[in-house]
Write a protein that holds these residues in place. Sequence first.
Motif: not given
Length: 783
Positions: A523-527
Amino acid sequence: MTVTFRRELAGSVAELVFDAPTAAAVFARGDALWFVFDRAGAEAARVAGSPLAELGAILPLDVPGGSGFRLSGPAVPPQVSGDGTNWRFLFAPAAQPPATPLVASPGADAEGRMRLVARIPGIRPPVQIPDPDIGDRLTVVPVAQPGAGVVVGARLPELELLPTAQGLAFAPLSDDVVASAEGDDLTIGRAGGGLTLSDVVPAPSSVPRALGEKVEGGLDVGAWSVPGETEATRSRLEREAALAAPTAKTERRMALGRFLVANGYGAEAIGVAEILASDDPAVAETPAFRLMRGIALAMQERHGDALADLKVPALEFAADAALWRGYALASTGAKREAYKAFGAGMGAIAHFPPRYQERLLAAIGDAALAADDVRAASEAAASLSARATTKAGKARALALEGRVAVRRSDAVAARAAFEAALATGERVARVDAEMGLIELGLADGSLSRGDAIARLDRLRYVWRGDEKELAVLRRLADLQLAEGQWRDGLQTLRLAEKLFPKDPGVDALRDTEKAAFRRLFLGGAADALPPVQAVALYFDFRDLTPLGPDGDDMIRKLSDRLVQVDLLDQAKTLLSHQVENRLQGIPRSRVAARLALLHLLDHEPAKAMQVLDATEQPVLPETTARLRRLLRARALADLGKAADARTLLAADPSLEAARLGAEIAWQARDWTGAALYMGRLLDGRKPPEHGAPVPEDESLVLRLSVARTLTADAAGLKQLATLWGPAMAQSKSADAFAMLTGNADPSAIVTRNLAQTMANTGAGGNFLGELRTRLASGEGLGD
């Protein structure tokens, strides 16, 4: 009406946008969520083709004068918000109940007939909707104000009021139940008569007996007590059991065991039961023995062993067995099953000492809340308050009263009860009271998530080893994840899973872990995390990586991000694990190409060759095969085998092969080969009619002129000057190009020295750099 659907950190969000203000009702019934609107546009046939269908099957509803559908799939009603035209539905485990609770209060009309009246701003006329599964008809009242719903339902003799996320809905249980709306008031009554409001009870199949009601039957612990002083009676029974004749020992020991259970000596009763079972195995199969031992085991919190005894068919209708069976079930997390068992055993509470009555009533109230029977929970709280003889019992009663008040949307009463429970200083009630206050603070905004996390983190050490600790850990993890404390949240979930491996909710814990891991790395939260933290988090919880394409995509995204910040070693470790352990066939060869590229970027051509050799496939898609061929050629050149690299590239007519061939030849000072490949690259390109060439063409023309000068190709230089001279004269390289192509003798010292100088300083292309840029940008490598 339009429908949009998207995934967010908080959960899945669906938006239904109407072209005019619209009222809605949303509630759960059966295995589906019902969505009812007072305006056309949300018919099932239309919604079924929208992204909302990702959540489950869209089933039709017949809504007079409006539209609607049923959604089969989500188990929890959504959190509803919007502005009346744009309806927003949040599907998430942490979805909040209706922001504006609707309350149907009893009252009498002018003729004294009882009815239910609710003041509901934005009310619309009730509609009758058939339930396609059950066959009855529901009365549904759409409401225009978003977030206005019934928090707690109720069952009356004539109707069942359903809990809703939006609007109001009830199932008539009598043919003459009618509902009417006038202004902001909704009235529910009976045609020609009044409602029966004095007996608001749960379904008959689960109605508990009144507290203290006498139980008939032979297996009655109430008859096990022996009149007289307890200690004196116990001593007498122990003496009789010890001195009894062999033929009478079993009977006397059973009498002692029953007495011990009736007076709350669970541990001692278990000891007697073990001796009985050892000396007389036949008695261990009798219902009376199983009841005695089962209750004793439950008293000692040995719930699994207790259920083995208390669930035998012969005890199915024994009230004492049902009571303690419910206690054991509640203690193992099976709250709804416990609620049913308590319903058959409430009359047996008076058979046990007060300290056990306190524990039982607290468990009954807890199970009733889990089963949405707020009335029964309220009765349990009142009985517990009246019967409690200890500070701990009084504290439990206060905590239960607070939880009941929360379910009735009475925040003032709930807060007062929770604070009073905390003021007692009793640990047994602190978890429920503290968690209740935390939730109230989060709901009204007086407590931040950060402060709530700190309080829950302290609370987890107050009470250990049972469902209360598990509840604290679950809520702590939810808030940590919502606050972006990913590592803390995942570690908390992992700890809960480890401490309570047999809890019925352990699968839900694992699902929450997986969902958080997906939000992070798909989902991109680690970005938002520093790359080193992101990769460390991935490796620490790598077992949560999903199988199949999603997991592979997760690894690819993370490795690409690591390449962006020059963390090549970590990226290689990720891809190596994927190649060696997760993939087979063509997908393995594709990812291996990425891994080979990282080795080449890290100046490890031999390792790149090993990866390519180990993952070769006889048949590959052309884009994958070409990429692997180019990487192999680059590795061969870096290993000093430029001739082998040229041989490999000779069969490839693509521009990528020509570009790499030119680069390899330039680096090897093979000016003939460099001129040949760059000539292929320039074929088909035309100089502009006016102005300078684009930078890429300018660089290529200039490098080709250098190569042809160093091979003394006068004809080739003349051809370049004729075709590209006018355009190059307008470029930044005009003087250099003129000197290289304007001399009739390219072997002249001045011309050759210029070409040699430019050859030494020119890069001759950057094949790996271009691939790295594509990789880091997420553009892909032809896969």
